[in-house]
Structures are given as C-alpha cells and as structure tokens.
Design a protein around this motif. Structure first.
Motif, mmCIF file in Angstrom:
data_model
loop_
_atom_site.group_PDB
_atom_site.id
_atom_site.type_symbol
_atom_site.label_atom_id
_atom_site.label_comp_id
_atom_site.label_asym_id
_atom_site.label_seq_id
_atom_site.Cartn_x
_atom_site.Cartn_y
_atom_site.Cartn_z
ATOM 1 N N LYS A 1 15.955 -15.406 22.957
ATOM 2 C CA LYS A 1 17.037 -15.427 21.806
ATOM 3 C C LYS A 1 17.708 -14.145 21.869
ATOM 4 O O LYS A 1 17.178 -13.123 21.878
ATOM 5 N N THR B 1 11.187 -18.442 12.027
ATOM 6 C CA THR B 1 11.388 -19.600 13.031
ATOM 7 C C THR B 1 12.454 -19.654 13.739
ATOM 8 O O THR B 1 12.700 -19.710 14.875
ATOM 9 N N LEU C 1 26.619 -30.565 15.774
ATOM 10 C CA LEU C 1 27.168 -29.261 15.155
ATOM 11 C C LEU C 1 26.484 -28.137 14.744
ATOM 12 O O LEU C 1 26.911 -27.155 14.391
ATOM 13 N N VAL D 1 24.997 -21.544 21.933
ATOM 14 C CA VAL D 1 23.469 -21.185 21.665
ATOM 15 C C VAL D 1 23.038 -20.042 22.600
ATOM 16 O O VAL D 1 22.829 -20.190 23.770
ATOM 17 N N ARG E 1 12.610 -24.075 22.210
ATOM 18 C CA ARG E 1 13.148 -23.706 20.759
ATOM 19 C C ARG E 1 13.890 -24.898 20.383
ATOM 20 O O ARG E 1 14.819 -24.832 19.366
ATOM 21 N N PRO F 1 12.696 -28.160 15.072
ATOM 22 C CA PRO F 1 11.515 -28.751 14.751
ATOM 23 C C PRO F 1 11.816 -29.641 13.371
ATOM 24 O O PRO F 1 10.900 -30.228 13.241
HETATM 25 C C1 HEM Z 1 21.118 -33.295 12.068
HETATM 26 C C2 HEM Z 1 20.338 -32.301 11.723
HETATM 27 C C3 HEM Z 1 20.131 -31.174 12.321
HETATM 28 C C4 HEM Z 1 20.552 -30.532 13.569
HETATM 29 C C5 HEM Z 1 21.844 -31.060 14.308
HETATM 30 C C6 HEM Z 1 19.845 -29.438 14.031
HETATM 31 C C7 HEM Z 1 20.272 -28.810 15.006
HETATM 32 C C8 HEM Z 1 19.503 -27.382 15.460
HETATM 33 C C9 HEM Z 1 19.770 -26.745 16.847
HETATM 34 C C10 HEM Z 1 21.051 -27.140 17.582
HETATM 35 C C11 HEM Z 1 19.128 -25.751 16.857
HETATM 36 C C12 HEM Z 1 18.772 -24.764 17.936
HETATM 37 C C13 HEM Z 1 19.555 -23.324 17.465
HETATM 38 C C14 HEM Z 1 19.476 -22.238 18.193
HETATM 39 O O1 HEM Z 1 18.580 -22.239 19.109
HETATM 40 O O2 HEM Z 1 20.398 -21.336 17.931
HETATM 41 C C15 HEM Z 1 18.031 -25.836 15.629
HETATM 42 C C16 HEM Z 1 16.760 -25.018 15.492
HETATM 43 C C17 HEM Z 1 16.187 -25.199 13.998
HETATM 44 N N1 HEM Z 1 16.333 -26.160 13.223
HETATM 45 FE FE1 HEM Z 1 17.506 -27.864 13.047
HETATM 46 N N2 HEM Z 1 18.956 -29.082 12.938
HETATM 47 C C18 HEM Z 1 18.776 -30.217 12.157
HETATM 48 C C19 HEM Z 1 18.181 -29.998 11.095
HETATM 49 C C20 HEM Z 1 17.110 -29.374 10.618
HETATM 50 C C21 HEM Z 1 16.338 -29.618 9.297
HETATM 51 C C22 HEM Z 1 16.284 -30.535 8.532
HETATM 52 C C23 HEM Z 1 15.237 -28.463 9.564
HETATM 53 C C24 HEM Z 1 14.429 -28.169 8.512
HETATM 54 C C25 HEM Z 1 13.087 -28.000 8.636
HETATM 55 C C26 HEM Z 1 15.705 -27.681 10.776
HETATM 56 C C27 HEM Z 1 15.217 -26.705 11.056
HETATM 57 C C28 HEM Z 1 15.442 -25.876 12.244
HETATM 58 C C29 HEM Z 1 14.725 -24.466 12.663
HETATM 59 C C30 HEM Z 1 13.471 -23.881 11.955
HETATM 60 C C31 HEM Z 1 15.001 -24.333 14.000
HETATM 61 C C32 HEM Z 1 14.975 -23.063 14.880
HETATM 62 C C33 HEM Z 1 13.761 -23.513 16.052
HETATM 63 C C34 HEM Z 1 13.462 -22.311 16.963
HETATM 64 O O3 HEM Z 1 14.343 -21.470 17.267
HETATM 65 O O4 HEM Z 1 12.373 -22.338 17.336
HETATM 66 N N3 HEM Z 1 16.632 -28.398 11.225
HETATM 67 N N4 HEM Z 1 18.534 -27.053 14.856
#
Ligand code: HEM
Length: 524
Positions: free
Chosen positions: A115, A130, A381, A386, A451, A454
């Motif tokens: 990242k 995370t 969204l 990224v 990544r 989760p």
């Molecule tokens: C429709 C709902 C959601 C969408 C569209 C979404 C989308 C994303 C995307 C695109 C990423 C990657 C971002 C990046 O690498 O910059 C991400 C990472 C992440 N999201 Fe979600 N997310 C959603 C809901 C949630 C929820 C409910 C949680 C609660 C636990 C969550 C927790 C995380 C975490 C902790 C990461 C970081 C993972 C990592 O980098 O290893 N997300 N999400």
C-alpha cells in the motif's frame, strides 16, 4: 589569513553581489523557472513514464489530482480519464492509473505491491491498522487474528443483531410514521435512515452499544467518525498541524476524535466489566476482537491495537454499506421493470409475515443479490483509486515498463465500465451477475487479492436483509414532486439520469435531501 580562506571569502562575496544585483525575488523566480523547465524537459524526454498517455499537467504536479479530489471529483475523474486515455495513464508525478481487470488483479494479488504511503493518513494512535497497514507483516497478522470473525459463519451468528438494528429498526420507525399518517403512505429520506441504521448496527457490533441513533435521529457518532478521518488526513498532508500553535487550527476536529476515543475506551471497559461480573459473552465484533489471537504465533492485539481496530470498523463499515444501499434504492426507482422483478422474487419466496435473514437472502434471492452486485459495479464507491507501489524490478503493464517505486492506482471506476469486460457498461442490468462467473471475476467493489475487504460479508448481511425485507413489506415509488429524476428522464446515452455524486472517502449523493426521497406504502 590563509589563501584558502581568502578565496572562500571572495566566493561568498561574489554570491552576495549576484544576489544584490538580481534581487532576491528575481532570483527566486529564476530558480523556480529553471526547475519548471527542468521538470518539463524531464517529463517530455527522460521520464520512464514519458510514453504512457495522460494529461501533461498530471506529470508535473500532484496538485492537479489533489485539487480534483478536494472538490469530490475523484470518481468522475476516474471515469472520464479511463474513457479518454484507456487502460493505463499517468495520473500524477511518478503515478499511473490502471483499469484493465487483468492488470488490477495482477497488482492487487500479492503483498509485493505494498500500500502507498497515502494510507498513513489513516494510522490511528500512531500505529498501522487493518486498513492503513503498509507493512505486509502487519496486514497478514491482523488477517489471521480477525479474519475468522468477519467470515460468513461468524456474520451469520451476528445476524440477530444485524436485523435488530437494521431492517427491524427501520420497520419500527416507518410503521410508527405510517400509523400517524393520514394517507396510506409516507415519504422517507433513505439517505438519513440508512446512515443511522448502519451506524446503530456498527455501534452495536463493534462497541457493544445500543445507541438508538435512528430512533433519536442522532448522528453524533457519525460526526466523530468524519472528524477522525479529516483530522488524520489533514495532519498527514500538513505535518505542522501536529505542532502547537498550528494544532489550534484543527482543535475542533481533534476534540471530536478524542470523544470517539473516549467512547471506544469506555465501551471496552464496559465489556470487560460485564465479563468480570459473570455476564454472558456476547457474539459481536468487540468480543471477537478481544478474543482474537493469531493461531500461528498466539499473539493477541495490544490495548492500542484493539482500540484502533474497533474504530476502523466504524470508519470503514458505516458509509460504505449505507451509501451502497442509497445507490441501490435510487437505481431500482429509476428502473421499474428491475424493481418489479426483485419484488416478485422476494414476495414469491417468502410469506408476508416472515423476516428474511442474511442466510435466507443469500440462498434464495439470486436476483436481489444480483441487483446489489450491479449497483456496486456502477458505484464501486470505496475505490476511486486504490494506490499501491510497484516492487523491486518494476512491472510491465499494457506494454509500458513501470519502474520500481511508481505509484500504481487501481481505478475501480474504470474497471467497472471496462469495454472489454462489460457489454453496454453504463446500463444498470443485474442479469449480468446471474450465474456468471466471469462477471464475479471482474467485480472489484470490495477490491480483489490479498487486501480484499474483510467486511464484505458483514456489509452484505446488512444490505441484503434491509433491501429484501423492504421489497417484501413495502411498495416503493418516487415522490410526485421529484421530477428532475425518474425512469423517463434520460441522459445522452438513453439511460435514466442518476443523481449527482461526490467522492471523498466514498461516493455519496451530493444532494440527499432533495434526491434521496422515497414514498413507502405498506404492501397489503
Ligand atoms: C458495501 C460496503 C463496502 C464496500 C464497497 C467496501 C469496499 C472496500 C474496498 C474497495 C476496500 C479496499 C480499499 C483499499 O485497499 O484502499 C476495502 C477494505 C477494507 N474494508 Fe471494506 N467495504 C465495505 C464494507 C466494509 C465493512 C462493513 C467493514 C467492516 C468491518 C469493512 C472493513 C474494511 C477493512 C478493514 C478494509 C482494509 C482491508 C485491508 O487493507 O487489508 N468494509 N473495503
């Protein structure tokens, strides 16, 4: 005086004479001009990215994209630039954007592409979490510790709470309004209602707190979350803001972050007290995070890590789910035939008095699930861009060599409308996700690879239960006075015009008060 010191003196005197004769201002302008000239020459003839297409200004300064992102134009820019430049283009000095699904899969597949430093803005309490982890070891450890609690099985165990704070709370509110209404229908603002219901769900799961934000129309915790992101982002961009007296400029935001921290600490203490006094162990994320342990090393999270990760759930898990539902309802209202098909599926499968659970929605509602996928395809969204860093040895993408250390931005908006991956990419057509493995492979709204989001199962549980039960229990329509949008108000491509959006951390409606209005009447 030695000969050497005499010659040094005359050197500095010479410099002084030049400065005086040219004038400091003119000298400054000369240096700036020379530097600009050098940058232009470098970008035109020397830069390893010189053959990659893209706007010339983007090569010279990061300010172009900083300006556009400050205006909330990130998503629009991602779409326009993909349409103009194609699969790869220069997006900033030493930064490219990629939209080809296979390139995105390659870059996001492994920890080799770490990242970018951009994520440091999301470090809480000065440590990686995370979301913000640039160090793959931190990301992997956290995945081993927390992964088991964000998988479908554990989410299914939390579904009673998810329903209680999600659909059932919304239903209670709307039934109360319907009972008071002189007509058989009510108008609701689904932006407000989804935001508050999602906030209640996250607060219950991550902090063990039943706040009743929806019932009290109270968005205080959402404001704390917003301030937390802003204050960290501003400090990352202008480090001086971390020092007194400059810190006074962001004192208001910092106070809100401190309130969120206090709320988080208090929630953890309350949970420990509950357990110490023999209370039953709740099934939620707070408990999961307290119990979390790496099966390999047996390492648990420290107190600071625990606080950071619970706050991360609030920051990453509220607006993402809430805004996806807003786009989904909007799209269904603009496409009556798709709405009718979703209604018919839900009402055909479940009795009127049945509350549909996450497990049931997943298993029995392929079309409703496809509607969610397709909304997320058009509105991925969370990911305008990224950013990752190309590893030692660089990489060749689309025939261009991208050297080590270059920022590579996965453009999820570009991939979502990629001409090679999607037929009629701008059309809202959920059927493309029905039993179609290739569509799933090119679906990036939750990011692919190591990544991957989760929280996707949790988000799906919230969204699918709210939407499926809403479709079953209520008939939806647009308010009569909402005439600037609708199935017959078409854009230049012949598809229904969609409400205006802005992208800061996620893509959100610009004018929810005006556009996110929905008439609900009870389905008999
Ligand atoms: C429709 C709902 C959601 C969408 C569209 C979404 C989308 C994303 C995307 C695109 C990423 C990657 C971002 C990046 O690498 O910059 C991400 C990472 C992440 N999201 Fe979600 N997310 C959603 C809901 C949630 C929820 C409910 C949680 C609660 C636990 C969550 C927790 C995380 C975490 C902790 C990461 C970081 C993972 C990592 O980098 O290893 N997300 N999400």
């Amino acid at each position: 005086m030695t000969l050497a010191s005499i010659s040094q003196l005359s050197f500095w005197k010479g410099i002084f004479d030049i400065l005086s004769s040219v004038g400091i201002a003119r000298l400054g302008a000369t240096i700036a001009g020379a530097y600009a000239g050098y940058r232009v020459v470098y970008e035109l003839f020397l830069s390893p990215l010189r053959h990659v297409p893209g706007p010339f200004l983007a090569r010279l300064t990061p300010m172009r994209r900083q300006y556009l992102s400050a205006l909330g134009q990130t998503a629009q820019m991602a779409i326009k630039e993909y349409e103009k430049y194609g699969d790869i283009y220069v997006q900033g000095p030493n930064a490219v954007s990629i939209s080809s699904p296979s390139d995105i899969r390659t870059v996001l597949a492994s920890h080799a592409f770490v990242k970018a430093n951009f994520y440091a803005a999301l470090d809480l309490f000065g440590i990686e979490n995370t979301v913000s982890a640039r160090d793959p070891a931190v990301a992997s450890l956290r995945k081993r510790q927390l992964g088991p609690y964000l998988n479908p099985a554990y989410v299914a165990e939390m579904q009673t709470a998810i329903l209680k704070h999600g659909f059932l709370a919304l239903q209670q509110k709307w039934e109360g309004q319907l009972a008071q209404s002189t007509s058989s229908s009510i108008e609701v603002n689904y932006s407000d209602d989804f935001t508050l219901a999602t906030l209640d769900t996250v607060c219950a799961l991550a902090f063990g707190r039943e706040l009743g934000c929806l019932e009290r129309s109270d968005a205080t915790v959402a404001h704390w979350a917003e301030a937390t992101v802003k204050v960290h982002g501003m400090r990352a961009m202008v480090p001086l803001l971390g020092l007194y007296p400059f810190s006074l400029a962001i004192k208001g935001l910092d106070t809100q972050f401190q309130r969120l921290t206090a709320f988080c600490r208090d929630s953890i203490s309350r949970r420990r007290e509950l357990l110490e006094t023999g209370g039953e162990k709740p099934v939620d994320l707070l408990q999961a995070f307290l119990d979390a342990q790496d099966p390999e090393s047996k390492i648990s999270m420290s107190e600071t890590q625990l606080q950071a990760e619970t706050i991360v759930v609030l920051l990453a898990g509220t607006d993402t789910s809430s805004n996806t539902m807003q786009w989904l309802v909007h799209l269904l209202l603009l496409h009556p035939e798709i709405y009718a098909q979703a209604v018919s599926e839900v009402r055909g499968k479940f009795a009127a008095d049945h509350v549909i659970t996450y497990t049931e929605a997943k298993k029995h509602l392929p079309f409703v699930n496809a509607c969610i996928y397709e909304a997320l395809r058009l509105y991925p969204l969370g990911g305008g861009y990224v950013p990752r860093i190309s590893p030692a040895g660089g990489i060749t993408l689309q025939g261009y060599f991208i050297p080590e250390g270059t920022e590579i931005n996965a453009n999820f908006y570009g991939a979502s409308i990629h001409k090679g991956a999607w037929a009629e990419p701008l059309r809202y057509d959920p059927t493309r996700f029905l039993a179609n493995e290739e569509a799933r492979l090119n679906f990036f709204a939750f990011s692919p690879g190591v990544r991957i989001c989760p929280g996707r199962h949790l988000a799906w549980a919230e969204m699918s239960t709210i939407i499926a039960n809403m479709l079953k229990d209520y008939d939806w329509s647009l308010p009569k006075d909402l005439t600037h949008l609708g199935p017959d108000v078409l854009d230049k491509h012949g598809y229904p015009c969609r409400m205006e959006s802005a992208h800061f951390l996620v893509t959100a409606p610009v004018n929810p008060r005006r556009d996110c209005r929905l008439v609900l009447s009870k389905h008999p």
